[in-house]
Motif scaffolding. Structure first.
Motif, short mmCIF file in Angstrom:
data_model
loop_
_atom_site.label_atom_id
_atom_site.label_comp_id
_atom_site.label_asym_id
_atom_site.label_seq_id
_atom_site.Cartn_x
_atom_site.Cartn_y
_atom_site.Cartn_z
N ILE A 1 0.84 -1.27 -0.04
CA ILE A 1 -0.09 -0.05 -0.22
C ILE A 1 1.01 1.06 0.01
N GLU A 2 0.60 2.11 -1.04
CA GLU A 2 1.24 3.35 -1.24
C GLU A 2 0.48 4.74 -0.85
N GLU A 3 -0.93 4.36 -1.04
CA GLU A 3 -1.46 5.67 -0.85
C GLU A 3 -2.80 5.24 -0.63
N ILE A 4 -3.49 5.79 0.45
CA ILE A 4 -4.92 5.42 1.09
C ILE A 4 -5.76 6.71 0.73
N LYS A 5 -7.01 6.57 0.32
CA LYS A 5 -7.96 7.54 0.07
C LYS A 5 -9.39 6.89 1.02
N ALA A 6 -10.39 7.65 0.83
CA ALA A 6 -11.53 7.41 1.76
C ALA A 6 -12.20 6.23 1.30
N ASN A 7 -12.39 5.62 0.06
CA ASN A 7 -12.95 4.44 -0.45
C ASN A 7 -12.09 3.54 -1.19
N TYR A 8 -10.86 3.83 -1.18
CA TYR A 8 -9.94 3.18 -2.14
C TYR A 8 -8.51 3.27 -1.59
N ALA A 9 -7.73 2.19 -2.25
CA ALA A 9 -6.16 2.49 -1.84
C ALA A 9 -5.41 2.04 -2.97
N ILE A 10 -4.11 2.71 -3.19
CA ILE A 10 -3.15 2.51 -4.20
C ILE A 10 -2.17 1.59 -3.68
N ALA A 11 -1.59 0.52 -4.56
CA ALA A 11 -0.73 -0.58 -4.09
C ALA A 11 0.16 -0.84 -5.12
N SER A 12 1.44 -1.29 -4.93
CA SER A 12 2.37 -1.29 -6.06
C SER A 12 3.44 -2.65 -5.68
N ASP A 13 3.90 -3.08 -6.59
CA ASP A 13 4.92 -4.07 -6.44
C ASP A 13 6.16 -3.66 -7.10
N SER A 14 6.48 -2.33 -6.99
CA SER A 14 7.70 -1.82 -7.58
C SER A 14 7.79 -1.28 -9.02
N THR B 1 4.53 -1.91 -10.87
CA THR B 1 3.08 -1.60 -11.35
C THR B 1 2.32 -1.17 -10.13
N LYS B 2 1.51 -0.04 -10.58
CA LYS B 2 0.58 0.35 -9.47
C LYS B 2 -0.93 -0.32 -9.96
N VAL B 3 -1.73 -0.60 -8.66
CA VAL B 3 -3.18 -1.23 -8.95
C VAL B 3 -3.83 -0.45 -8.06
N LEU B 4 -5.26 -0.37 -8.28
CA LEU B 4 -6.21 0.02 -7.25
C LEU B 4 -6.93 -1.23 -6.41
N LEU B 5 -7.06 -0.97 -5.27
CA LEU B 5 -7.64 -1.82 -4.41
C LEU B 5 -8.78 -1.12 -3.66
N TYR B 6 -9.82 -1.93 -3.56
CA TYR B 6 -11.04 -1.87 -2.84
C TYR B 6 -11.42 -2.68 -1.76
N ASP B 7 -12.19 -2.52 -0.99
CA ASP B 7 -12.88 -3.43 0.07
C ASP B 7 -11.68 -3.77 1.07
N LEU B 8 -10.86 -2.99 1.57
CA LEU B 8 -9.86 -2.90 2.76
C LEU B 8 -10.33 -2.50 3.88
N GLN B 9 -9.92 -3.46 4.95
CA GLN B 9 -10.33 -3.08 6.34
C GLN B 9 -8.98 -2.77 7.21
N ASP B 10 -9.12 -1.75 7.87
CA ASP B 10 -7.90 -1.42 8.78
C ASP B 10 -6.76 -1.30 8.13
N ILE B 11 -6.66 -0.53 7.04
CA ILE B 11 -5.53 -0.48 6.26
C ILE B 11 -4.56 0.41 6.75
N ASP B 12 -3.45 0.06 6.56
CA ASP B 12 -2.32 1.17 6.87
C ASP B 12 -1.21 1.40 5.73
N TYR B 13 -0.57 2.13 5.61
CA TYR B 13 0.79 2.41 4.77
C TYR B 13 1.62 1.29 5.01
N GLY B 14 2.03 0.65 3.78
CA GLY B 14 3.04 -0.51 4.10
C GLY B 14 2.44 -1.82 3.90
N ASP B 15 1.17 -1.90 4.46
CA ASP B 15 0.51 -3.28 4.31
C ASP B 15 0.78 -3.98 2.99
#
Length: 642
Positions: free
Chosen positions: A74-87, A89-103
């Motif tokens: 997880i690189e970026e967190i917004k109100a309804n989604y998050a952005i994650a990367s594998d170094s 490619t970046k992808v959009l993620l939904y439906d995450l609970q108790d999310i933190d940077y670096g997860d």
């Protein structure tokens, strides 16, 4: 030398912003051709420009590829989604609970991100593409591999549990009821930084302050997140620490920022402060600088957001300073958990007077605005500067009524239908259908009404409800609440009161099903004919051919969203349009448009555009020139795609 470096930076910036190397080279070569034939010293600038364009190719985004199954952080967190990367490619993620940077999440399945793409309106899909995000990962219960263990994740976890105010002020994660004014003020951290600088100037040397703010900026980025605003601020301070001349400072800031964030070349957070920094050296006095900055803010607000709030426009600097103070108070409030500063800040923002101007700024406005900006910079006569400023301020109220094009606009609203027809100079506006659906139950409120508002259309001459299916009439009550509607057409014998030929065909027909009762609209303008079929089936198409044996149409809105119950091959060959339009939803459960219909169109040599693929489809006509543009920025002359 200084000027060459400055132009080099501007060239690099423009090349990344335009993202079309061939158009950029042709444009610049043509612009310098006249200069080169009279003065050979400009040949050097031309060579530098070509080199910049070639180097910038390395920063152009590659064609999107499907991400590989891997562990994404997880690189970026917004109100309804998050952005994650594998170094890579970046992808959009939904439906995450108790999310933190670096997860860390194990993602195995992906699908292409899709949203409604309508011209002049915000498109989430295109917004993500500016950050090279094209795919969404499917998250399952066991997708979480490991919680974040970095300084950034620890800080965010603490703030998430103790202060909703700081979540918004530091990370842009706002509540649903947060006023737009608060969110538009961007990152208050910048306002706080500039306030701290002013205080330190009384006690510390200039170089010492610059070095201190660089370290503070880097620390904040490591603790929170490196936003575009923070990144540009750090780059600007680095350039000021090493260079004295403004040309070198501007060039250094531009190069550093674009090397770090090439996809943000056109971001508001970079463009506005960059132009503001130029006013410091280009404007001769404080009054001129204030006028130019206000004009820049005025124009960019319309170009980026298609609206501007009058109060925030006049008090922008003051409000930004207050947002920095609110951030400071929110930090202090960590020791007083009973006090939530966001409640007071929100109440204060709601209490401020608000008068918002809406306007979809186009090329003509851009031309007027640029002329006014350069006029304020280089003309010293007060009368001229006043006239230029007044002309620009009046443009959003005047230019909408100066549009000489006849336009037919098919909205992208999912599995539903809605078409807007407007005459030149807003003489009339007609809607064919106003549908809604389960996937997008608020099409009228979220798509159609905002579009009409930005086009300054407050009155509809006629709304044609082709038949009673919800995906064609579901939004009529919403339209009645917000617009003046002169006539609602529900029967084919009712007349449409416009100045161009507009007919309802096949008034008398043999129809038993609701779809076959659809009003069939046929209208012509500027020697181009349009045929809108509603949900009429093949049986109605046969009756239509029998009653109108010479029926032809340049533009055909195919029946029933591209269902195989419509679009008879003989009908397509007989009408033989240059362009066929299909209104359908992405991945709809009906399978529209049917493959058989697509094949029939191809066999008939008819080009087709589907809103599920290209977004909004807008056809424009002006004295024999007919062209279209789509929500995903495809442009074409009718009959040939460019």
């Amino acid at each position: 030398m200084k000027r060459n470096v400055f132009f080099l930076a501007v060239g690099f910036w423009l090349s990344l912003a335009i993202k079309d190397i061939y158009f950029l080279l042709i444009l610049f070569v043509c612009g310098l051709f006249l200069l080169c034939v009279t003065n050979t010293k400009y040949l050097g600038i031309l060579v530098i420009w070509i080199m910049v364009c070639l180097v910038s190719l390395c920063f152009y985004p590659e064609q999107p590829t499907i991400p590989k199954p891997d562990t994404y952080v997880i690189e970026e967190i917004k109100a309804n989604y998050a952005i994650a990367s594998d170094s890579t490619t970046k992808v959009l993620l939904y439906d995450l609970q108790d999310i933190d940077y670096g997860d860390q999440y194990k993602i195995k399945e992906f699908k292409r991100v899709h949203s409604l793409n309508n011209l002049s309106l915000f498109s989430f899909e295109q917004y993500l593409q500016t950050s090279d995000i094209y795919y969404q990962g499917n998250v399952h219960k066991n997708s979480l591999v490991q919680k974040g263990r970095s300084l950034r994740s620890d800080v965010y976890r603490f703030i998430r549990h103790h202060s909703s105010s700081l979540q918004g002020l530091l990370y842009g994660i706002y509540k649903e009821d947060t006023p737009d004014l608060v969110m538009r003020l961007s990152l208050p951290l910048m306002a706080l930084f500039y306030s701290v600088e002013k205080v330190l100037k009384r006690f510390v040397s200039s170089s010492g302050i610059t070095l201190f703010m660089i370290l503070i900026g880097l620390l904040c980025g490591l603790m929170f997140v490196f936003t575009a605003s923070l990144c540009r601020y750090i780059c600007q301070k680095i350039s000021r620490y090493f260079f004295m001349e403004w040309e070198y400072q501007f060039a250094c800031t531009t190069f550093l920022f674009l090397l770090l964030m090439p996809q943000k070349a056109l971001s508001f957070a970079f463009v506005l402060p960059s132009l503001f920094s130029l006013t410091v050296v280009l404007c001769s006095g404080s009054v001129q600088r204030w006028l130019v900055r206000k004009l820049l803010l005025f124009g960019l607000s319309f170009l980026y957001f298609q609206e501007i709030d009058g109060f925030s426009f006049l008090c922008f600097s003051w409000l930004r300073k207050w947002s920095g103070i609110v951030l400071l108070l929110a930090c202090v409030g960590l020791w007083f958990p009973a006090v939530d500063i966001s409640t007071y800040w929100t109440a204060f923002a709601n209490a401020l007077p608000s008068f918002t101007w809406f306007y979809d700024a186009g090329f003509l406005f851009l031309l007027v605005w640029l002329t006014a900006c350069f006029g304020l910079l280089f003309y010293r006569k007060q009368r001229i500067t006043v006239l230029l400023s007044v002309a620009t301020m009046l443009a959003p109220f005047v230019l909408p009524y100066c549009d000489p094009f006849f336009r037919v606009t098919v909205f992208s609203i999912g599995q539903a239908d809605c078409t807007l027809i407007t005459e030149p100079f807003l003489r009339s506006a007609v809607l064919i259908d106003c549908g809604e659906n389960i996937m997008h139950p608020d099409n009228m409120e979220k798509v159609v009404l905002p579009y009409l508002q930005k086009k300054h259309i407050s009155r509809i001459d006629a709304v044609i409800l082709t038949h009673e299916d919800f995906d064609h009439i579901g939004g009529i009550e919403t339209l009645k609440e917000h617009l003046q509607i002169n006539t609602i057409i529900t029967q084919p014998f009712q007349k449409i009161n416009v100045s161009y030929p507009f007919y309802s065909l096949l008034e008398n027909r043999d129809a038993k099903e609701e779809n076959d009762k659809s009003i069939i609209s046929y209208f012509t303008y500027d020697d181009q004919s349009y045929l809108w079929m509603g949900d009429a089936s093949r049986m109605i198409e046969e009756q239509l051919l029998h009653q109108y044996p010479n029926l032809k149409a340049d533009i055909l809105k195919v029946g029933h969203h591209g269902s195989k119950t419509s679009s008879l091959p003989d009908f397509l060959y007989h009408v033989h349009p240059q362009l066929a339009l299909i209104s359908s939803g992405k991945g709809n459960r009906y399978g529209h448009p049917d493959l058989e219909v697509i094949n029939n169109l191809q066999k008939a040599g008819i080009d087709a555009l589907n809103t599920a693929d290209v977004g909004m489809i807008q056809i424009s006509s002006f004295h024999g020139l007919h062209f279209f543009q789509t929500g995903n920025h495809i442009f074409g002359i009718i009959g040939s795609v460019i």
